[in-house]
Design an enzyme around this catalytic site. Structure first.
Site, PDB file in Angstrom:
ATOM      1  N   TRP A  58      -9.421  -5.860   9.311  1.00  0.00           N
ATOM      2  CA  TRP A  58      -8.733  -4.726   8.713  1.00  0.00           C
ATOM      3  C   TRP A  58      -9.593  -3.474   8.840  1.00  0.00           C
ATOM      4  O   TRP A  58     -10.792  -3.516   8.598  1.00  0.00           O
ATOM      5  CB  TRP A  58      -8.479  -4.981   7.223  1.00  0.00           C
ATOM      6  CG  TRP A  58      -7.356  -5.932   6.985  1.00  0.00           C
ATOM      7  CD1 TRP A  58      -6.738  -6.719   7.911  1.00  0.00           C
ATOM      8  CD2 TRP A  58      -6.719  -6.202   5.746  1.00  0.00           C
ATOM      9  NE1 TRP A  58      -5.757  -7.468   7.325  1.00  0.00           N
ATOM     10  CE2 TRP A  58      -5.730  -7.172   5.986  1.00  0.00           C
ATOM     11  CE3 TRP A  58      -6.894  -5.727   4.446  1.00  0.00           C
ATOM     12  CZ2 TRP A  58      -4.904  -7.666   4.981  1.00  0.00           C
ATOM     13  CZ3 TRP A  58      -6.074  -6.223   3.437  1.00  0.00           C
ATOM     14  CH2 TRP A  58      -5.086  -7.179   3.701  1.00  0.00           C
ATOM     15  N   GLU A  63       3.493   4.145 -12.257  1.00  0.00           N
ATOM     16  CA  GLU A  63       3.757   2.958 -13.075  1.00  0.00           C
ATOM     17  C   GLU A  63       2.675   2.720 -14.117  1.00  0.00           C
ATOM     18  O   GLU A  63       2.790   1.829 -14.945  1.00  0.00           O
ATOM     19  CB  GLU A  63       3.878   1.716 -12.166  1.00  0.00           C
ATOM     20  CG  GLU A  63       5.130   1.681 -11.289  1.00  0.00           C
ATOM     21  CD  GLU A  63       4.965   2.408  -9.958  1.00  0.00           C
ATOM     22  OE1 GLU A  63       4.048   3.262  -9.840  1.00  0.00           O
ATOM     23  OE2 GLU A  63       5.748   2.124  -9.033  1.00  0.00           O
ATOM     24  N   THR A  95       9.311   7.169  -9.222  1.00  0.00           N
ATOM     25  CA  THR A  95       8.268   7.085  -8.198  1.00  0.00           C
ATOM     26  C   THR A  95       8.774   7.799  -6.951  1.00  0.00           C
ATOM     27  O   THR A  95       9.975   8.021  -6.794  1.00  0.00           O
ATOM     28  CB  THR A  95       7.955   5.626  -7.832  1.00  0.00           C
ATOM     29  OG1 THR A  95       9.150   5.065  -7.277  1.00  0.00           O
ATOM     30  CG2 THR A  95       7.538   4.811  -9.029  1.00  0.00           C
ATOM     31  N   LYS A 117      -4.436  -3.254  11.106  1.00  0.00           N
ATOM     32  CA  LYS A 117      -4.887  -4.614  11.421  1.00  0.00           C
ATOM     33  C   LYS A 117      -5.255  -4.664  12.897  1.00  0.00           C
ATOM     34  O   LYS A 117      -4.388  -4.590  13.754  1.00  0.00           O
ATOM     35  CB  LYS A 117      -3.800  -5.629  11.072  1.00  0.00           C
ATOM     36  CG  LYS A 117      -3.622  -5.679   9.572  1.00  0.00           C
ATOM     37  CD  LYS A 117      -2.336  -6.339   9.137  1.00  0.00           C
ATOM     38  CE  LYS A 117      -2.117  -6.073   7.667  1.00  0.00           C
ATOM     39  NZ  LYS A 117      -1.082  -5.102   7.367  1.00  0.00           N
TER      40      LYS A 117
HETATM   41  P1  ADP Z   1       4.082   7.114  -5.825  1.00  0.00           P
HETATM   42  O1  ADP Z   1       5.182   7.619  -6.667  1.00  0.00           O
HETATM   43  O2  ADP Z   1       4.024   7.490  -4.383  1.00  0.00           O
HETATM   44  O3  ADP Z   1       3.689   5.676  -6.100  1.00  0.00           O
HETATM   45  P2  ADP Z   1       1.920   7.753  -7.389  1.00  0.00           P
HETATM   46  O4  ADP Z   1       1.507   9.099  -7.814  1.00  0.00           O
HETATM   47  O5  ADP Z   1       2.340   6.791  -8.395  1.00  0.00           O
HETATM   48  O6  ADP Z   1       2.980   8.018  -6.368  1.00  0.00           O
HETATM   49  O7  ADP Z   1       0.829   7.140  -6.425  1.00  0.00           O
HETATM   50  C1  ADP Z   1       0.135   5.982  -6.647  1.00  0.00           C
HETATM   51  C2  ADP Z   1      -0.675   5.629  -5.430  1.00  0.00           C
HETATM   52  O8  ADP Z   1      -1.454   6.732  -4.981  1.00  0.00           O
HETATM   53  C3  ADP Z   1      -1.685   4.552  -5.709  1.00  0.00           C
HETATM   54  O9  ADP Z   1      -1.103   3.272  -5.703  1.00  0.00           O
HETATM   55  C4  ADP Z   1      -2.677   4.766  -4.569  1.00  0.00           C
HETATM   56  O10 ADP Z   1      -2.235   4.197  -3.359  1.00  0.00           O
HETATM   57  C5  ADP Z   1      -2.667   6.250  -4.400  1.00  0.00           C
HETATM   58  N1  ADP Z   1      -3.813   6.824  -5.095  1.00  0.00           N
HETATM   59  C6  ADP Z   1      -3.848   7.416  -6.295  1.00  0.00           C
HETATM   60  N2  ADP Z   1      -5.084   7.846  -6.587  1.00  0.00           N
HETATM   61  C7  ADP Z   1      -5.875   7.508  -5.545  1.00  0.00           C
HETATM   62  C8  ADP Z   1      -7.268   7.670  -5.220  1.00  0.00           C
HETATM   63  N3  ADP Z   1      -8.116   8.290  -6.036  1.00  0.00           N
HETATM   64  N4  ADP Z   1      -7.706   7.168  -4.051  1.00  0.00           N
HETATM   65  C9  ADP Z   1      -6.868   6.544  -3.199  1.00  0.00           C
HETATM   66  N5  ADP Z   1      -5.558   6.385  -3.427  1.00  0.00           N
HETATM   67  C10 ADP Z   1      -5.061   6.850  -4.584  1.00  0.00           C
END
Ligand code: ADP
Length: 542
Positions: free
Chosen positions: A444, A331, A186, A439
């Site tokens: 929110w 994940e 990640t 916040k």
């Molecule tokens: P990281 O390794 O930073 O977790 P990921 O590619 O796994 O990168 O990112 C996952 C996160 O990206 C999600 O938990 C969410 O916050 C954000 N994300 C992914 N797709 C979307 C989407 N379509 N809209 C908003 N947020 C998104």
């Protein structure tokens, strides 16, 4: 009583076997680091994947040993996808956009044995190889005559020489489908990066579900352009779904700028493309400037961060391209939801349809979701209640590699770190990353909502909303904005632009114009970096 059906383990090697036999002529096109366009097909990719497997056997790599890549999207990377996992080793895709120190940390943590890299990343490998203590073999993804004589990397070989001498025959081993097949770290925005370790079974099930009509709708009639990198979450599983369906694959290599992507879409008659919003922003900018139009592109899946409404509208209204807004995470392999309409939505007018399309979408088969309040109690699916989003399913991690960070699950559910609503039709909408929610006065504010409005202004190229400490309200939103080249907008004009589009208390208190918004290794806005950049900023009136 057991069913009387044949039992076959779900292994990644079956994908390339299938593609070779049933779609052997199916094209695989790559823009290469060398600058040219390379053409091959599934038959050749299959044969060369078997050569990779033989070459790995020749290095005496054991079952589950890690083979790392540092590579763009291209046919050689695809051959490694199948040759490494198919032969029982674990493909570890390293992200070249990470800091070299992080690459060293990750390669050592994964205990990579082999590193295969594109020549564009030679300088990175030269800088890190002596600190990558487990890597014994370095392979440059190039022809033998392109190998530098004095790279300084011990035993460096060219990929073509390495696999060139190998036979193209190989019997893929049969083993437990739960065996590890690939891994991806990640981004590690907090603490050290942690790895998701995918299995053959999880990868195949994810590829099945991802290809479904209400997911990415992939078929043998598609030409698929994964702009999403093969070095992050297996390019959303597209290489596997493409082999499963026989879709033509078109790889952009290192050229991710708007012009190159547009030209590749046109030249290779791409029908379906996948990428993060920042990539499409560049391409739409290029198209607008030149008055260009697509001739074959039918749909695009956009995810990784929230897709701004203005982008969805531009794709639909100006270019006639369907947008599939999708959500997922490393994940989750990564697909969780895709926004495809239900029958009941078809009769809606376009404004109401747009409200649905803006959501991140419905869970695809295999992924279950729930939202919970601060005490962990499940919240209703009414499209209003928002809470922490949790998921479970056969392609969601059960724990991180080497048990890092302890058990992530809560009663068997994986907490995503996102805050969301789910409506009565099952459409999930991300309100925010829990750490980015603002916040203000006990309420929110969704930073995504604030950004989406700014992004709809014609002079705004990119916008990022962050909360600033406020003595009375706890936090107040401000918006950092990058203007489009040659366009002008003032602070007051942009604030006025929010009139009538959101509640007054959700309008940002200030606008800060910046040259660029820091982007992370996967093209996402890095709000922690932005907060650092703006650490001396003072809110008006605070
Ligand atoms: P990281 O390794 O930073 O977790 P990921 O590619 O796994 O990168 O990112 C996952 C996160 O990206 C999600 O938990 C969410 O916050 C954000 N994300 C992914 N797709 C979307 C989407 N379509 N809209 C908003 N947020 C998104």
């Amino acid at each position: 009583m057991l069913g009387l059906m044949q039992s076959q383990q779900l292994l990644i090697s079956t994908l390339i076997d299938f593609a070779e036999r049933h779609h052997g002529e199916g094209e695989v096109i790559s823009r290469r680091v060398e600058g040219d366009i390379h053409r091959t097909n599934y038959k050749e990719v299959a044969a060369r994947s078997r050569k990779v497997a033989n070459a790995l056997d020749g290095l005496n790599l054991a079952f589950s040993d890690r083979v790392a890549t540092l590579a763009w999207n291209g046919y050689r990377h695809l051959e490694l996808y199948f040759g490494v996992s198919g032969s029982g080793r674990v493909l570890h895709t390293l992200n070249p956009r990470l800091h070299p120190d992080q690459i060293v940390w990750i390669a050592n943590h994964a205990e990579d044995q082999v590193l295969c890299f594109d020549m564009s990343f030679l300088p990175i490998v030269q800088a890190v190889h002596s600190r990558c203590t487990t890597i014994k073999h370095f392979i440059a993804l190039c022809d033998a005559d392109k190998l530098p004589a004095d790279s300084g990397i011990p035993g460096l070989q060219s990929y073509e020489a390495w696999i060139g001498q190998q036979p193209a025959t190989y019997t893929w081993p049969e083993f437990d489908e739960n065996s590890a097949s690939s891994m991806c770290y990640t981004s590690g925005t907090t603490g050290n990066p942690k790895a998701a370790l995918y299995s053959h079974r999880s990868t195949i099930l994810h590829a099945f579900s991802g290809a479904l009509p209400d997911a990415l709708n992939m078929s043998a009639r598609d030409a698929v352009l994964p702009v999403v990198p093969m070095f992050h979450v297996n390019a959303w599983g597209l290489p596997y779904s493409a082999a499963m369906t026989g879709a033509k694959l078109v790889f952009p290599g290192p050229a991710m700028d708007g012009k190159s992507i547009f030209e590749l879409i046109e030249a290779e008659k791409v029908s379906f493309a996948a990428g993060v919003p920042t990539v499409w922003q560049m391409m739409l900018g290029h198209m607008q400037a030149g008055g260009l139009r697509f001739s074959t592109l039918k749909r695009t899946v956009i995810g990784g961060s929230a897709c701004p409404p203005a982008m969805i509208t531009a794709f639909y209204d100006v270019y006639g391209v369907e947008v599939l807004h999708a959500w997922g995470m490393t994940e989750m392999s990564p697909l969780g939801t895709v926004c495809t309409l239900k029958n009941k939505h078809l009769a809606m007018d376009s404004a109401d349809k747009m409200k649905v399309r803006l959501k991140q979408g419905r869970g695809i088969y295999g992924v279950d979701m729930k939202i919970v309040d601060g005490e962990g109690a499940e919240l209703p699916w009414d499209g209003k209640a928002y809470g922490d989003l949790l998921v479970k399913g056969p392609w969601v991690i059960s724990e991180y590699f080497k048990g890092e960070g302890g058990s992530p699950l809560v009663d068997g559910w994986f907490p995503t770190g996102d805050v969301a609503t789910i409506d009565s039709d099952g459409f999930m909408q991300i309100t925010d990353r829990s750490k980015d929610v603002i916040k203000s006065g006990g309420e929110w504010i969704s930073s995504i909502d604030v950004e989406n409005i700014a992004m709809a202004h014609p002079a705004v190229a990119m916008a990022a909303c962050i909360g600033m400490k406020h003595p009375k309200w706890d936090e107040r939103p401000i918006i950092a904005v990058v203007k489009k080249p040659g366009s002008e907008v003032t602070r007051d004009e942009l604030i006025a632009f929010y009139d009538g589009k959101t509640a007054k208390w959700q309008v940002p208190d200030d606008v800060v114009f910046v040259e660029a918004i820091p982007l992370g290794g996967t093209g996402k806005m890095q709000k922690t970096k932005l907060r650092e950049l703006l650490k001396d900023y003072k809110l008006p009136g605070a």
